[in-house]
Design a protein around this motif. Sequence first.
Motif, short mmCIF file in Angstrom:
data_model
loop_
_atom_site.label_atom_id
_atom_site.label_comp_id
_atom_site.label_asym_id
_atom_site.label_seq_id
_atom_site.Cartn_x
_atom_site.Cartn_y
_atom_site.Cartn_z
N ILE A 103 0.84 -1.21 0.00
CA ILE A 103 0.00 0.00 0.00
C ILE A 103 0.87 1.25 0.00
CG2 ILE A 103 -1.77 1.28 1.27
CD1 ILE A 103 -2.65 -1.47 2.43
N GLN A 104 1.97 1.21 0.76
CA GLN A 104 2.86 2.37 0.77
C GLN A 104 3.46 2.59 -0.61
OE1 GLN A 104 6.85 2.46 2.76
NE2 GLN A 104 5.84 3.94 4.12
N SER A 105 3.81 1.51 -1.29
CA SER A 105 4.35 1.63 -2.66
C SER A 105 3.31 2.24 -3.60
CB SER A 105 4.78 0.25 -3.16
OG SER A 105 5.22 0.34 -4.50
N TYR A 106 2.07 1.81 -3.45
CA TYR A 106 0.98 2.37 -4.27
C TYR A 106 0.83 3.87 -4.01
CZ TYR A 106 -3.84 3.65 -5.45
OH TYR A 106 -4.96 4.29 -5.93
N SER A 107 0.93 4.27 -2.74
CA SER A 107 0.74 5.69 -2.40
C SER A 107 1.83 6.58 -2.98
CB SER A 107 0.69 5.86 -0.88
OG SER A 107 1.96 5.64 -0.30
N ARG A 108 2.98 5.97 -3.28
CA ARG A 108 4.11 6.76 -3.79
C ARG A 108 4.27 6.62 -5.30
NH1 ARG A 108 8.64 5.17 0.83
NH2 ARG A 108 7.61 6.23 2.58
N HIS A 109 3.42 5.83 -5.91
CA HIS A 109 3.54 5.61 -7.36
C HIS A 109 2.90 6.75 -8.13
CE1 HIS A 109 3.89 3.44 -11.10
NE2 HIS A 109 2.60 3.66 -11.36
N SER A 110 3.67 7.34 -8.99
CA SER A 110 3.17 8.48 -9.76
C SER A 110 2.82 8.05 -11.18
CB SER A 110 4.21 9.60 -9.82
OG SER A 110 5.39 9.13 -10.48
N THR A 111 1.91 8.77 -11.75
CA THR A 111 1.56 8.56 -13.16
C THR A 111 1.82 9.86 -13.92
OG1 THR A 111 -0.75 9.15 -12.68
CG2 THR A 111 -0.19 6.81 -12.66
N TRP A 112 2.30 9.68 -15.15
CA TRP A 112 2.63 10.86 -15.96
C TRP A 112 1.48 11.18 -16.90
CZ3 TRP A 112 2.84 11.20 -21.27
CH2 TRP A 112 3.37 12.40 -21.78
N ARG A 113 1.24 12.44 -17.06
CA ARG A 113 0.29 12.87 -18.08
C ARG A 113 0.72 14.24 -18.59
NH1 ARG A 113 -4.24 16.29 -17.10
NH2 ARG A 113 -4.14 17.32 -15.08
N GLN A 114 0.18 14.59 -19.72
CA GLN A 114 0.50 15.89 -20.31
C GLN A 114 -0.72 16.79 -20.19
OE1 GLN A 114 1.53 16.17 -24.59
NE2 GLN A 114 3.58 16.76 -23.86
N THR A 115 -0.52 17.99 -19.68
CA THR A 115 -1.63 18.92 -19.50
C THR A 115 -2.05 19.51 -20.83
OG1 THR A 115 -0.25 20.90 -19.22
CG2 THR A 115 -0.63 19.53 -17.26
N ILE A 116 -3.13 20.25 -20.81
CA ILE A 116 -3.63 20.88 -22.04
C ILE A 116 -2.65 21.93 -22.56
CG2 ILE A 116 -6.05 20.46 -21.53
CD1 ILE A 116 -6.25 23.33 -20.54
N PHE A 117 -1.70 22.32 -21.67
CA PHE A 117 -0.69 23.29 -22.08
C PHE A 117 0.59 22.59 -22.51
CE2 PHE A 117 -3.35 25.39 -18.84
CZ PHE A 117 -3.91 26.38 -19.63
N LEU A 118 0.47 21.25 -22.71
CA LEU A 118 1.60 20.43 -23.15
C LEU A 118 2.75 20.43 -22.14
CD1 LEU A 118 1.69 21.35 -26.96
CD2 LEU A 118 0.48 19.48 -25.81
N GLU A 119 2.39 20.55 -20.88
CA GLU A 119 3.39 20.48 -19.82
C GLU A 119 3.31 19.10 -19.16
OE1 GLU A 119 2.38 23.66 -17.24
OE2 GLU A 119 3.33 25.21 -18.48
N ASP A 120 4.48 18.59 -18.79
CA ASP A 120 4.52 17.30 -18.10
C ASP A 120 4.01 17.45 -16.67
OD1 ASP A 120 5.51 16.11 -20.32
OD2 ASP A 120 7.62 16.26 -19.69
N GLU A 121 3.23 16.48 -16.22
CA GLU A 121 2.69 16.53 -14.86
C GLU A 121 2.66 15.11 -14.28
OE1 GLU A 121 -0.85 19.03 -13.16
OE2 GLU A 121 -1.66 17.16 -13.96
N PHE A 122 3.12 14.99 -13.06
CA PHE A 122 3.10 13.70 -12.38
C PHE A 122 2.03 13.74 -11.29
CE2 PHE A 122 7.28 13.86 -14.27
CZ PHE A 122 7.43 12.58 -14.77
N GLN A 123 1.20 12.74 -11.29
CA GLN A 123 0.13 12.68 -10.31
C GLN A 123 0.34 11.51 -9.36
OE1 GLN A 123 -3.43 12.50 -12.81
NE2 GLN A 123 -3.86 14.64 -12.27
N TYR A 124 0.03 11.76 -8.08
CA TYR A 124 0.11 10.72 -7.06
C TYR A 124 -1.30 10.44 -6.54
CZ TYR A 124 5.13 11.55 -7.03
OH TYR A 124 6.44 11.66 -7.40
#
Length: 248
Positions: free
Chosen positions: A200-221
Amino acid sequence: MSESDGFHTSTNLLEQPVETVVTPTRHSIYYFELVIFRVQDVLFKVPKHGFMIDGTIFPDMFSLPVSGGAMPQGSCDENPIMLPVDISQTDFHGFLLLLYPYFDRERETGVATYEELVGALKLATMWEFDEVRKKAIFRLSPILTERPTVEQILLAKEYDVKSWLRDGYLTLIRKSDLSIQQLCDPFQLDWKTIARVFAIQSYSRHSTWRQTIFLEDEFQYPSSKQVEEYLDTVFEDEFKVMRVDVLE
C-alpha cells in the motif's frame, strides 16, 4: 414528677396504641448483594448487580442450584468464585474500575493505568460486557497515540477493535522512513501484514505521468482518499469480520 415542675407526667407506655409492624421490602436497585471473586491470591468482594448483564455468563452462573446445606459459590471467603489463572489482579482491578468507578477512593475517581485499561478491555471482550468495552476503548484511544503503532495494531487484532487497526495501518503507510525493523522490534507483525503495508505504501508513492492541455509534463500521485480506499480493499478480508464499536 408534677406538672408544676414544668414537666407533664408520662403516660403509661402500655396504654399507648401499638403500631402495626410492617415488614420492609428491598429496594429494586439500591439493595446490593455482594459476591466474592478470587483472582490469584487476592479476594475481591463487590456488588453482584454489576455482573447481572443479560447475554453474559454471570446470570446463569449465579442461578446455579446449590445442594442442601452448601454455601453458594461467591458467598463467602472460603468459597469464592475462582477466576482463571490467565486473569491477573491488574486485569480484574481495571475491569472493576470501569464497572464501578466510584469505589476506588485511593485515586482520583475513574483513573486507571494503561495496563488496567488493557486488562479491562481483555475481560470486557471475553465476557461480552459491551459498555465496559466501549469505555476501555474510549479511554485507551488517546493513550495509544503515544505508544508504538505496531503495539496499537496488535492490540486491535487481539481485541477486535477495527478503528485502531485501520488507523494504525494508515499511520505506518504514511511514515516516510518505514522499515521492516520497525515492524518487528519490539513488537512483531506477521509477514502477511508487513507485505500488505509495504504494498500500500508503494501504491501511495507511485506516480503517473500525463500531459496537461498546455503540453506540460505533470506527475500525479494517488490522493489520500484513493490510498484509504486501496487500504480498505487490501485488508477487506480482515476488516469485514471485525466488530464495529459505536462510541458515544
